[in-house]
Design a protein around this motif. Structure first.
Motif, mmCIF file in Angstrom:
data_model
loop_
_atom_site.group_PDB
_atom_site.id
_atom_site.type_symbol
_atom_site.label_atom_id
_atom_site.label_comp_id
_atom_site.label_asym_id
_atom_site.label_seq_id
_atom_site.Cartn_x
_atom_site.Cartn_y
_atom_site.Cartn_z
ATOM 1 N N LYS A 1 -32.186 9.747 -33.276
ATOM 2 C CA LYS A 1 -31.746 11.045 -34.102
ATOM 3 C C LYS A 1 -32.127 12.320 -33.503
ATOM 4 O O LYS A 1 -32.109 13.474 -33.960
ATOM 5 N N GLN A 2 -32.523 12.135 -32.217
ATOM 6 C CA GLN A 2 -32.851 13.254 -31.161
ATOM 7 C C GLN A 2 -34.244 14.122 -31.726
ATOM 8 O O GLN A 2 -34.436 15.273 -31.578
ATOM 9 N N ASN A 3 -35.143 13.313 -32.573
ATOM 10 C CA ASN A 3 -36.325 14.056 -32.942
ATOM 11 C C ASN A 3 -37.558 13.796 -31.788
ATOM 12 O O ASN A 3 -37.692 12.459 -31.408
ATOM 13 N N MET A 4 -38.190 14.446 -31.605
ATOM 14 C CA MET A 4 -39.272 14.355 -30.543
ATOM 15 C C MET A 4 -40.258 13.591 -31.062
ATOM 16 O O MET A 4 -40.843 13.824 -32.222
ATOM 17 N N LYS B 1 -26.858 18.850 -32.695
ATOM 18 C CA LYS B 1 -27.311 20.126 -33.190
ATOM 19 C C LYS B 1 -28.711 19.937 -34.324
ATOM 20 O O LYS B 1 -28.413 19.756 -35.360
ATOM 21 N N ASN B 2 -29.909 20.229 -33.685
ATOM 22 C CA ASN B 2 -30.868 20.201 -34.705
ATOM 23 C C ASN B 2 -31.971 21.093 -33.912
ATOM 24 O O ASN B 2 -31.842 21.766 -32.961
ATOM 25 N N ALA B 3 -33.166 20.967 -34.481
ATOM 26 C CA ALA B 3 -34.131 21.813 -34.242
ATOM 27 C C ALA B 3 -34.817 21.537 -32.808
ATOM 28 O O ALA B 3 -35.415 22.790 -32.050
ATOM 29 N N PHE B 4 -34.562 20.375 -32.161
ATOM 30 C CA PHE B 4 -35.107 20.132 -30.926
ATOM 31 C C PHE B 4 -34.047 20.481 -29.765
ATOM 32 O O PHE B 4 -34.228 20.079 -28.797
ATOM 33 N N ASN B 5 -32.857 20.942 -30.173
ATOM 34 C CA ASN B 5 -31.842 21.410 -29.269
ATOM 35 C C ASN B 5 -32.068 22.567 -28.689
ATOM 36 O O ASN B 5 -31.906 23.720 -28.927
ATOM 37 N N SER C 1 -27.840 28.697 -18.435
ATOM 38 C CA SER C 1 -28.181 28.104 -19.788
ATOM 39 C C SER C 1 -27.730 26.642 -19.891
ATOM 40 O O SER C 1 -26.565 26.369 -19.792
ATOM 41 N N HIS C 2 -28.607 25.826 -20.358
ATOM 42 C CA HIS C 2 -28.093 24.515 -20.462
ATOM 43 C C HIS C 2 -28.862 23.930 -21.591
ATOM 44 O O HIS C 2 -30.227 23.972 -21.636
ATOM 45 N N SER C 3 -28.324 22.845 -22.369
ATOM 46 C CA SER C 3 -29.044 22.200 -23.129
ATOM 47 C C SER C 3 -28.772 20.795 -23.124
ATOM 48 O O SER C 3 -27.589 20.469 -23.233
ATOM 49 N N PRO C 4 -29.695 19.990 -22.710
ATOM 50 C CA PRO C 4 -29.709 18.680 -22.731
ATOM 51 C C PRO C 4 -29.497 17.836 -23.548
ATOM 52 O O PRO C 4 -29.530 16.305 -23.730
ATOM 53 N N PHE C 5 -29.258 18.225 -24.964
ATOM 54 C CA PHE C 5 -28.953 17.466 -26.089
ATOM 55 C C PHE C 5 -27.554 17.502 -26.673
ATOM 56 O O PHE C 5 -26.698 18.100 -26.246
#
Length: 159
Positions: free
Chosen positions: A111-114, A65-69, A58-62
């Motif tokens: 801000k890491q928002n899509m 920590k927000n809803a897009f993570n 399992s990996h998160s490329p972010f």
């Protein structure tokens, strides 16, 4: 002039996962013979189904920590491989195989928002990446993902 840089997972990241035998979420890694083409998220090369041994993690490329993570499953080679080095060109082996690697690009702001999505289809991914960075100043980076499975392939940064 180069407009982007392909960023695979690092050897250091993979070495840590292989050594501890757990991913960043505390899940044990799963070792298996490749049943699909992948790709390996370090070398960005295809797996040889039925021959290569791959590790499922399992990996998160972010970073934020927000809803897009979005953590998700990815594969890396069990054997040590060299990270993808031709950072100003999308991996040709993936680009050329549209059947096994249907691609989408997802753009994120600082801000890491899509803020953007695009299916590649029959388009040229290298040209599309450059066009996206030329036309959308609010996109800080892109993720290349498998458009069918949704899994993360690599990060693409603006240069």
């Amino acid at each position: 002039m180069q407009k982007f840089r392909i960023v695979p997972l690092t050897k250091e990241y993979a070495s840590r996962i292989k050594e501890t035998r757990v991913d960043d979420f505390g899940y044990p890694i799963v070792e298996q013979i490749a049943t699909g083409y992948g790709p390996c998220r370090i070398s960005l090369k295809k797996f040889d189904p039925g021959k290569d041994i791959r590790l499922l993690i399992s990996h998160s490329p972010f970073e934020i920590k927000n809803a897009f993570n979005q953590p998700g499953p990815i594969f890396v080679h069990k054997k040590e491989v060299q990270p993808y080095k031709n950072s100003h060109q999308f991996p040709p082996e993936i680009k050329a195989d549209k059947q096994n690697f249907p691609l989408s690009l997802i753009g994120y702001n600082k801000k890491q928002n899509m803020v953007f999505t695009k299916l590649i289809g029959d388009g040229d991914v290298d040209l599309l990446i450059s066009e996206i960075f030329d036309n959308y100043d609010d996109i800080a980076y892109l993720h290349a993902r498998n458009a069918e499975a949704g899994c993360f392939i690599c990060r693409i940064e603006r240069v």
